[in-house]
Design a protein around this motif. Structure first.
Motif, PDB file in Angstrom:
ATOM      1  N   ARG A 152       0.874  -1.174   0.000  1.00 13.36           N
ATOM      2  CA  ARG A 152       0.000   0.000   0.000  1.00 13.36           C
ATOM      3  C   ARG A 152       0.911   1.223   0.000  1.00 13.36           C
ATOM      4  N   CYS A 153       0.861   1.967  -1.052  1.00 15.39           N
ATOM      5  CA  CYS A 153       1.731   3.142  -1.155  1.00 15.39           C
ATOM      6  C   CYS A 153       1.315   4.193  -0.112  1.00 15.39           C
ATOM      7  N   PRO A 154       2.281   4.811   0.568  1.00 20.85           N
ATOM      8  CA  PRO A 154       1.937   5.823   1.568  1.00 20.85           C
ATOM      9  C   PRO A 154       1.375   7.101   0.943  1.00 20.85           C
ATOM     10  N   HIS A 155       1.451   7.227  -0.367  1.00 22.65           N
ATOM     11  CA  HIS A 155       0.874   8.402  -1.013  1.00 22.65           C
ATOM     12  C   HIS A 155      -0.652   8.275  -1.063  1.00 22.65           C
ATOM     13  N   LEU A 156      -1.181   7.463  -1.969  1.00 21.87           N
ATOM     14  CA  LEU A 156      -2.631   7.331  -2.107  1.00 21.87           C
ATOM     15  C   LEU A 156      -3.071   5.867  -2.126  1.00 21.87           C
ATOM     16  N   ALA A 157      -2.270   5.019  -1.473  1.00 20.67           N
ATOM     17  CA  ALA A 157      -2.666   3.643  -1.163  1.00 20.67           C
ATOM     18  C   ALA A 157      -2.751   2.702  -2.357  1.00 20.67           C
ATOM     19  N   ASN A 158      -2.143   3.043  -3.473  1.00 18.57           N
ATOM     20  CA  ASN A 158      -2.119   2.080  -4.580  1.00 18.57           C
ATOM     21  C   ASN A 158      -1.202   0.909  -4.232  1.00 18.57           C
ATOM     22  N   ARG A 159      -1.419  -0.198  -4.939  1.00 15.21           N
ATOM     23  CA  ARG A 159      -0.634  -1.405  -4.666  1.00 15.21           C
ATOM     24  C   ARG A 159       0.763  -1.284  -5.259  1.00 15.21           C
ATOM     25  N   THR A 195       9.235   1.210  -7.496  1.00 18.68           N
ATOM     26  CA  THR A 195       8.523   2.397  -7.971  1.00 18.68           C
ATOM     27  C   THR A 195       7.027   2.125  -7.998  1.00 18.68           C
ATOM     28  N   CYS A 196       6.269   2.997  -7.339  1.00 17.77           N
ATOM     29  CA  CYS A 196       4.810   2.886  -7.333  1.00 17.77           C
ATOM     30  C   CYS A 196       4.285   3.181  -8.744  1.00 17.77           C
ATOM     31  N   PRO A 197       3.292   2.398  -9.206  1.00 19.00           N
ATOM     32  CA  PRO A 197       2.805   2.579 -10.572  1.00 19.00           C
ATOM     33  C   PRO A 197       1.961   3.842 -10.747  1.00 19.00           C
ATOM     34  N   ALA A 198       1.423   4.373  -9.664  1.00 17.06           N
ATOM     35  CA  ALA A 198       0.435   5.442  -9.808  1.00 17.06           C
ATOM     36  C   ALA A 198       1.068   6.791 -10.116  1.00 17.06           C
ATOM     37  N   HIS A 199       1.970   7.232  -9.255  1.00 17.54           N
ATOM     38  CA  HIS A 199       2.559   8.570  -9.431  1.00 17.54           C
ATOM     39  C   HIS A 199       4.080   8.527  -9.290  1.00 17.54           C
ATOM     40  N   GLU A 200       4.600   7.305  -9.351  1.00 20.83           N
ATOM     41  CA  GLU A 200       6.039   7.062  -9.421  1.00 20.83           C
ATOM     42  C   GLU A 200       6.819   7.538  -8.211  1.00 20.83           C
ATOM     43  N   TRP A 201       6.219   7.455  -7.031  1.00 23.25           N
ATOM     44  CA  TRP A 201       7.046   7.603  -5.837  1.00 23.25           C
ATOM     45  C   TRP A 201       8.005   6.423  -5.814  1.00 23.25           C
ATOM     46  N   VAL A 202       9.211   6.659  -5.287  1.00 21.46           N
ATOM     47  CA  VAL A 202      10.277   5.671  -5.381  1.00 21.46           C
ATOM     48  C   VAL A 202      10.803   5.342  -3.973  1.00 21.46           C
TER      49      VAL A 202
HETATM   50  S1  FES Z   1      -0.179   6.217  -4.904  1.00 21.77           S
HETATM   51 FE1  FES Z   1       1.898   5.670  -5.020  1.00 21.77          FE
HETATM   52  S2  FES Z   1       2.831   7.424  -5.837  1.00 21.77           S
HETATM   53 FE2  FES Z   1       0.750   7.995  -5.646  1.00 21.77          FE
END
Ligand code: FES
Length: 105
Positions: free
Chosen positions: A43-50, A62-69
Motif C-alpha cells: 500500500r503506497c503511503p501516497h494514495l494507497a495504490n498497490r 517504484t509505485c505505478p500510480a505517481h512514481e514515488w520511489v
Molecule cells: S499512490 Fe503511489 S505514488 Fe501515488
C-alpha cells in the motif's frame, strides 16, 4: 506477541522480483533483493495504490500510480525522501518465508 505467518516459499519470489500475498487480510509485497527477502505493506503511503503493481529494478521499488520511489532494502523513500513503507519482520526457515505483521493500522 503475534505469530509468524507463512508467506510462501523462496520459489515464489526469485531474486530481483517481488510477489504479492495476503496474510490475515493484510496485503503484503515481498521483495527479494540479492537473496534477502523484505516484506512491506502493499500500500503506497501516497494514495494507497498497490506497490506490487509497480516496478522493481535492482533495489528500487517504484509505485505505478505517481512514481514515488522507495529503497526496497529498507522501505525508506528515495523520492520523496520523507516517505516510508510499513515494514514487517521476515524470517526464512528452509525455503519457507515467514512474516510477522504486528499491529497494522
Ligand atoms: S499512490 Fe503511489 S505514488 Fe501515488
Amino acid at each position: 506477541m503475534q505469530d509468524w505467518l507463512a508467506a510462501g516459499t523462496l520459489d515464489d519470489v526469485w531474486e530481483g522480483e517481488m510477489h504479492a500475498v495476503n496474510l490475515a487480510a493484510v496485503d503484503v509485497v515481498l521483495c527479494n533483493i540479492d537473496g534477502e527477502v523484505h516484506a512491506y505493506q502493499d500500500r503506497c503511503p501516497h494514495l494507497a495504490n498497490r506497490l506490487s503493481d509497480g516496478k522493481l529494478r535492482e533495489n528500487i521499488l517504484t509505485c505505478p500510480a505517481h512514481e514515488w520511489v522507495f529503497d526496497a532494502r529498507t522501505g525508506k523513500g528515495v523520492n520523496p525522501v520523507d516517505a516510508s513503507l510499513r515494514r514487517f519482520p521476515v524470517r526464512v526457515d528452509g525455503d519457507c518465508i515467514l512474516v510477522r505483521l504486528g499491529q497494522v493500522g
